[in-house]
Scaffold this motif. Structure first.
Motif, PDB file in Angstrom:
ATOM      1  N   GLU A   1       0.797  -1.215   0.000  1.00 38.74           N
ATOM      2  CA  GLU A   1       0.000   0.000   0.000  1.00 38.74           C
ATOM      3  C   GLU A   1       0.835   1.273   0.000  1.00 38.74           C
ATOM      4  OE1 GLU A   1      -2.951   0.147  -0.661  1.00 38.74           O
ATOM      5  OE2 GLU A   1      -3.911  -1.705  -0.091  1.00 38.74           O
ATOM      6  N   GLY A   2       1.911   1.295   0.806  1.00 35.05           N
ATOM      7  CA  GLY A   2       2.671   2.529   0.914  1.00 35.05           C
ATOM      8  C   GLY A   2       3.552   2.816  -0.278  1.00 35.05           C
ATOM      9  N   ALA A   3       3.947   1.788  -1.039  1.00 30.37           N
ATOM     10  CA  ALA A   3       4.927   1.969  -2.102  1.00 30.37           C
ATOM     11  C   ALA A   3       4.298   2.253  -3.456  1.00 30.37           C
ATOM     12  CB  ALA A   3       5.808   0.723  -2.198  1.00 30.37           C
ATOM     13  N   LEU A   4       3.080   1.731  -3.682  1.00 31.28           N
ATOM     14  CA  LEU A   4       2.475   1.861  -4.994  1.00 31.28           C
ATOM     15  C   LEU A   4       1.760   3.196  -5.149  1.00 31.28           C
ATOM     16  CD1 LEU A   4       0.993  -1.725  -5.407  1.00 31.28           C
ATOM     17  CD2 LEU A   4       3.172  -0.855  -6.230  1.00 31.28           C
ATOM     18  N   ALA A   5       1.814   3.762  -6.334  1.00 26.99           N
ATOM     19  CA  ALA A   5       1.146   5.027  -6.598  1.00 26.99           C
ATOM     20  C   ALA A   5      -0.363   4.837  -6.580  1.00 26.99           C
ATOM     21  CB  ALA A   5       1.585   5.584  -7.953  1.00 26.99           C
ATOM     22  N   THR A   6      -1.070   5.882  -6.231  1.00 26.39           N
ATOM     23  CA  THR A   6      -2.524   5.827  -6.196  1.00 26.39           C
ATOM     24  C   THR A   6      -3.115   6.288  -7.522  1.00 26.39           C
ATOM     25  OG1 THR A   6      -2.561   8.061  -5.248  1.00 26.39           O
ATOM     26  CG2 THR A   6      -2.639   6.209  -3.712  1.00 26.39           C
ATOM     27  N   ASP A   7      -4.268   5.719  -7.861  1.00 22.04           N
ATOM     28  CA  ASP A   7      -5.011   6.117  -9.055  1.00 22.04           C
ATOM     29  C   ASP A   7      -6.144   7.019  -8.589  1.00 22.04           C
ATOM     30  OD1 ASP A   7      -6.171   6.372 -11.518  1.00 22.04           O
ATOM     31  OD2 ASP A   7      -7.063   4.365 -11.532  1.00 22.04           O
TER      32      ASP A   7
ATOM     33  N   ARG B   1     -10.340   0.373   1.526  1.00 21.22           N
ATOM     34  CA  ARG B   1      -9.583  -0.438   2.476  1.00 21.22           C
ATOM     35  C   ARG B   1      -9.261   0.363   3.735  1.00 21.22           C
ATOM     36  NH1 ARG B   1      -6.518  -5.223   2.431  1.00 21.22           N
ATOM     37  NH2 ARG B   1      -6.028  -5.615   4.618  1.00 21.22           N
ATOM     38  N   LEU B   2      -8.963   1.637   3.582  1.00 21.43           N
ATOM     39  CA  LEU B   2      -8.670   2.492   4.731  1.00 21.43           C
ATOM     40  C   LEU B   2      -9.845   2.517   5.700  1.00 21.43           C
ATOM     41  CD1 LEU B   2      -6.969   5.968   4.731  1.00 21.43           C
ATOM     42  CD2 LEU B   2      -9.219   5.720   5.770  1.00 21.43           C
ATOM     43  N   PHE B   3     -11.053   2.748   5.168  1.00 19.66           N
ATOM     44  CA  PHE B   3     -12.224   2.827   6.037  1.00 19.66           C
ATOM     45  C   PHE B   3     -12.589   1.467   6.622  1.00 19.66           C
ATOM     46  CE2 PHE B   3     -13.166   6.928   3.875  1.00 19.66           C
ATOM     47  CZ  PHE B   3     -13.245   7.701   5.021  1.00 19.66           C
ATOM     48  N   GLU B   4     -12.429   0.413   5.851  1.00 18.21           N
ATOM     49  CA  GLU B   4     -12.693  -0.924   6.391  1.00 18.21           C
ATOM     50  C   GLU B   4     -11.826  -1.181   7.622  1.00 18.21           C
ATOM     51  OE1 GLU B   4     -13.927  -3.225   2.219  1.00 18.21           O
ATOM     52  OE2 GLU B   4     -11.916  -3.439   3.080  1.00 18.21           O
ATOM     53  N   ASN B   5     -10.546  -0.841   7.538  1.00 12.22           N
ATOM     54  CA  ASN B   5      -9.642  -1.067   8.665  1.00 12.22           C
ATOM     55  C   ASN B   5      -9.970  -0.167   9.850  1.00 12.22           C
ATOM     56  OD1 ASN B   5      -8.440  -2.791   6.849  1.00 12.22           O
ATOM     57  ND2 ASN B   5      -6.364  -2.144   7.315  1.00 12.22           N
ATOM     58  N   ILE B   6     -10.321   1.079   9.583  1.00  8.11           N
ATOM     59  CA  ILE B   6     -10.712   1.998  10.662  1.00  8.11           C
ATOM     60  C   ILE B   6     -11.951   1.468  11.384  1.00  8.11           C
ATOM     61  CG2 ILE B   6     -11.801   4.226  11.093  1.00  8.11           C
ATOM     62  CD1 ILE B   6      -8.985   4.753  10.934  1.00  8.11           C
TER      63      ILE B   6
ATOM     64  N   TYR C   1      -1.596   0.258  10.715  1.00  6.79           N
ATOM     65  CA  TYR C   1      -0.387   0.489   9.911  1.00  6.79           C
ATOM     66  C   TYR C   1      -0.769   0.662   8.439  1.00  6.79           C
ATOM     67  CZ  TYR C   1       3.957  -0.547   7.427  1.00  6.79           C
ATOM     68  OH  TYR C   1       5.033  -0.502   6.580  1.00  6.79           O
ATOM     69  N   ILE C   2      -1.700  -0.170   7.964  1.00  2.00           N
ATOM     70  CA  ILE C   2      -2.160  -0.079   6.580  1.00  2.00           C
ATOM     71  C   ILE C   2      -2.923   1.229   6.361  1.00  2.00           C
ATOM     72  CG2 ILE C   2      -3.726  -1.111   4.879  1.00  2.00           C
ATOM     73  CD1 ILE C   2      -2.950  -3.839   6.094  1.00  2.00           C
ATOM     74  N   VAL C   3      -3.697   1.642   7.367  1.00  8.30           N
ATOM     75  CA  VAL C   3      -4.415   2.915   7.275  1.00  8.30           C
ATOM     76  C   VAL C   3      -3.432   4.056   7.048  1.00  8.30           C
ATOM     77  CG1 VAL C   3      -5.729   4.613   8.616  1.00  8.30           C
ATOM     78  CG2 VAL C   3      -6.437   2.219   8.602  1.00  8.30           C
ATOM     79  N   ARG C   4      -2.362   4.085   7.842  1.00  2.83           N
ATOM     80  CA  ARG C   4      -1.378   5.156   7.680  1.00  2.83           C
ATOM     81  C   ARG C   4      -0.660   5.063   6.334  1.00  2.83           C
ATOM     82  NH1 ARG C   4       3.464   5.866  11.956  1.00  2.83           N
ATOM     83  NH2 ARG C   4       4.040   3.855  11.048  1.00  2.83           N
ATOM     84  N   ALA C   5      -0.334   3.828   5.895  1.00  2.00           N
ATOM     85  CA  ALA C   5       0.348   3.657   4.611  1.00  2.00           C
ATOM     86  C   ALA C   5      -0.509   4.179   3.466  1.00  2.00           C
ATOM     87  CB  ALA C   5       0.691   2.183   4.395  1.00  2.00           C
ATOM     88  N   ILE C   6      -1.810   3.887   3.493  1.00  6.82           N
ATOM     89  CA  ILE C   6      -2.709   4.365   2.433  1.00  6.82           C
ATOM     90  C   ILE C   6      -2.822   5.881   2.478  1.00  6.82           C
ATOM     91  CG2 ILE C   6      -5.089   4.335   1.585  1.00  6.82           C
ATOM     92  CD1 ILE C   6      -5.290   1.454   2.605  1.00  6.82           C
ATOM     93  N   ALA C   7      -2.929   6.438   3.683  1.00 10.50           N
ATOM     94  CA  ALA C   7      -3.013   7.896   3.812  1.00 10.50           C
ATOM     95  C   ALA C   7      -1.761   8.558   3.244  1.00 10.50           C
ATOM     96  CB  ALA C   7      -3.209   8.278   5.284  1.00 10.50           C
ATOM     97  N   GLU C   8      -0.588   8.038   3.596  1.00  9.01           N
ATOM     98  CA  GLU C   8       0.657   8.637   3.122  1.00  9.01           C
ATOM     99  C   GLU C   8       0.832   8.467   1.623  1.00  9.01           C
ATOM    100  OE1 GLU C   8       3.626   6.863   5.580  1.00  9.01           O
ATOM    101  OE2 GLU C   8       3.255   8.229   7.268  1.00  9.01           O
ATOM    102  N   ALA C   9       0.293   7.368   1.060  1.00 12.39           N
ATOM    103  CA  ALA C   9       0.362   7.186  -0.392  1.00 12.39           C
ATOM    104  C   ALA C   9      -0.421   8.269  -1.115  1.00 12.39           C
ATOM    105  CB  ALA C   9      -0.178   5.803  -0.779  1.00 12.39           C
TER     106      ALA C   9
ATOM    107  N   ASP D   1      -5.323  14.770   7.673  1.00 14.36           N
ATOM    108  CA  ASP D   1      -5.034  16.067   7.083  1.00 14.36           C
ATOM    109  C   ASP D   1      -4.685  15.898   5.619  1.00 14.36           C
ATOM    110  OD1 ASP D   1      -5.463  17.165   9.527  1.00 14.36           O
ATOM    111  OD2 ASP D   1      -3.352  17.553   9.994  1.00 14.36           O
ATOM    112  N   ILE D   2      -5.408  16.608   4.776  1.00 13.04           N
ATOM    113  CA  ILE D   2      -5.225  16.510   3.325  1.00 13.04           C
ATOM    114  C   ILE D   2      -4.534  17.772   2.838  1.00 13.04           C
ATOM    115  CG2 ILE D   2      -6.438  16.247   1.125  1.00 13.04           C
ATOM    116  CD1 ILE D   2      -8.744  14.991   2.667  1.00 13.04           C
ATOM    117  N   ASP D   3      -3.549  17.613   1.945  1.00 13.53           N
ATOM    118  CA  ASP D   3      -2.873  18.784   1.365  1.00 13.53           C
ATOM    119  C   ASP D   3      -3.898  19.648   0.666  1.00 13.53           C
ATOM    120  OD1 ASP D   3       0.115  16.971   0.377  1.00 13.53           O
ATOM    121  OD2 ASP D   3      -0.445  17.911   2.280  1.00 13.53           O
ATOM    122  N   ALA D   4      -3.627  20.947   0.666  1.00 13.05           N
ATOM    123  CA  ALA D   4      -4.595  21.903   0.119  1.00 13.05           C
ATOM    124  C   ALA D   4      -4.945  21.610  -1.333  1.00 13.05           C
ATOM    125  CB  ALA D   4      -4.048  23.327   0.248  1.00 13.05           C
TER     126      ALA D   4
END
Length: 348
Positions: free
Chosen positions: A189-195, A236-241, A313-321, A341-344
């Motif tokens: 999750e953390g290494a792959l680019a998001t679509d 996946r982020l929300f499922e884990n949360i 951990y996966i939640v944070r990885a997805i957020a940082e991606a 927190d989302i970038d502007a």
């Protein structure tokens, strides 16, 4: 040369970066001493040199394109490698158009910054991520084969053993399967680019809630929160949360049986709320101890006997991606709250 020009020239000589000025013909007209040091050339040898002469053959086309760009658009940035007195150096080269007061183009100036170490670190980090992914895939493959065999034997043994022993064995196998799935996700999750595309967080969160065993827990109808995000990763982020809230959130009560707690039948309410910087997910459960609020995002962090420790951990990885940050804090009603927190430039 007046005093201001002398001060400016002296300041440029103190730079660790290369400073250069090219004329309208793309010929070197001014530079600082760092250029002499890196290429072992005298002032007379450097004067009038073409920019591409400094760089390895494979990168000269990119430098030529950058020069054309600076004269066309007014600025440019390009990376190129050069053989120097300090070995092969990767430069990040900038360029800005120089014009007179009447708008006449006089050339361009820029800075060449040594980014060799940074690129090397990025390369090693990429290789580490690739090796970690390969290891996780290999481990998953090697574990699933004996799991399948064990499951088959378990079904045959069910005819002879007590139901309690069979259920305990099945729970163990399911836990191993969960660990395998979360391990593979955590390494990807953390290494792959998001679509990324325009999505409404409320829709994704509602779908995720329906995917999770929530028992009598309640998700308050979330308000619309439009963002640019990858829908699959956000799901996946929300499922884990939500799994974390339902599994770890309910307030401890001795009157609640282990079976009820495991089944998620204890009451808890989860809310999704917009914030000034993005959004937050909070519940009214027992919350997270302040000393554990950073630890819960670490891989393997879990105080539950049946937890894998990879969920948050996966939640944070997805957020940082996505270029976001997440932190755990206390909710309005004392439960857990996860603030994203989302970038502007990410929000719609």
């Amino acid at each position: 040369m007046d005093d201001q020009c002398r001060v400016l020239a002296a300041a440029l000589e103190t730079l660790d970066d290369v400073f250069y000025v090219y004329d309208t013909d793309g010929r070197l007209a001014y530079w600082n001493a760092r250029l002499n040091e890196l290429f072992g050339l005298t002032d007379s040898e450097l004067s009038g040199m073409d920019p591409t002469e400094f760089f390895v053959a494979d990168d000269r086309a990119a430098v030529e394109a950058a020069i054309a760009e600076v004269f066309e658009s007014g600025q440019t940035t390009v990376e190129a490698r050069a053989e120097t007195t300090e070995g092969v150096v990767t430069f990040e080269l900038s360029g800005r158009l120089l014009t007179a007061d009447d708008g006449t183009v006089q050339g361009f100036s820029g800075v060449g910054r040594d980014i060799t170490d940074r690129r090397e670190r990025e390369w090693h980090l990429q290789r580490q991520n690739e090796r970690l992914t390969e290891f996780a895939d290999l481990l998953a493959h090697d574990l699933r084969t004996p799991l399948a065999v064990t499951s088959g034997h378990l079904e045959l043994a069910a005819e002879e053993l007590s139901p309690e022993r069979i259920d305990a064995a099945r729970d163990g196998l399911q836990r191993l399967e969960s660990i395998i799935n979360d391990l593979r996700t955590a390494t990807r999750e953390g290494a792959l680019a998001t679509d990324e595309q325009a999505v409404d967080i409320a829709d994704v969160a509602t779908t995720a809630w329906n995917h999770v065993e929530t028992g009598s827990a309640v998700l308050e109808p979330p308000p619309p929160i439009p963002v640019e995000a990858d829908p699959k990763r956000l799901l996946r982020l929300f499922e884990n949360i939500f799994i974390n809230a339902v599994t770890h959130g309910p307030v401890r009560d001795d009157r609640v049986s282990d079976e009820e707690r495991k089944a998620g039948t204890t009451d808890i309410t989860v809310r999704l709320v917009p914030t000034a910087d993005g959004f937050a997910v909070e519940d009214d459960g027992r919350g997270i101890d302040p000393d554990d609020r950073e630890w819960v995002f670490e891989p393997g962090a879990s105080r539950a006997a049946d937890g894998t420790g990879f969920g948050l951990y996966i939640v944070r990885a997805i957020a940082e991606a996505h270029g976001w940050t997440v932190r755990a804090t206390a909710g309005e009603h004392g439960g857990a709250r996860f603030e994203f927190d989302i970038d502007a430039d990410t929000a719609c």
